[in-house]
Scaffold this motif. Structure first.
Motif: not given
Length: 172
Positions: A19-40
């Motif tokens: 079962l592959f966990r695909d992050i491309t939808p996260l990368l495609a959503d600029g606001k979600a991607y930015r929020k993830a990077i901000e948390q890290l």
């Protein structure tokens, strides 16, 4: 923010039963991607990181923006023979065989505070090899940051003594 919303499950990829966990939808959503990077980034700052190191290829999509957000440098770790300068090499075990990673010998200064980053922590083999490369150059690994952790595969144990942060954890 529940980042699970942006992680897509792909059954039977890359082979039957996985079962592959695909992050491309996260990368495609600029606001979600930015929020993830901000948390890290908050974690990287709390570790007082000076350099971010990420293995190819998906480690780049986490590590490079993390470096920009924290105003740290970024050092890529690549498969053997892909970096043009002088490198050191670390071999690690795969499910069926071995692979190797390399880093430039001038990427890390002795004593430098390094945070390692990747998209996924599974068995921990790739990240353990990355940590060994940093340590061989005299760097001090102060943290490890991931978007996803597959807890049942036990990768965190291979990073013993290193603070680890993950945004999404899956038990299975």
């Amino acid at each position: 923010m529940g980042f699970e919303t942006w992680i897509r499950d792909i059954p039977n990829f890359p082979k039957e039963g996985i079962l592959f966990r695909d992050i491309t939808p996260l990368l495609a959503d600029g606001k979600a991607y930015r929020k993830a990077i901000e948390q890290l980034s908050d974690f990287a700052r709390s570790c007082r990181a000076e350099m971010i190191v990420g293995p190819e290829a998906r480690g780049y999509v986490v590590g490079a923006p993390l470096a920009v957000m924290t105003e740290c440098g970024f050092a890529p770790v690549r498969k053997s023979g892909k970096l043009p300068g002088e490198t050191i090499r670390e071999t690690y075990s795969l499910e069926y065989g071995e692979d190797a990673l390399e880093i430039h010998t001038d990427a890390i200064r002795p004593g430098m505070r390094v945070l390692v980053a990747d998209d996924l922590l599974a068995t921990g083999g790739t990240m353990q090899a990355t940590v060994k490369l940093v340590q061989r150059l005299g760097g001090h690994v102060v943290g490890a940051a991931f978007l996803i952790e597959l807890v049942a595969l036990g990768g965190r144990a291979r990073l013993e003594g290193i603070p680890v942060v993950t945004l999404v954890q899956y038990d299975g």
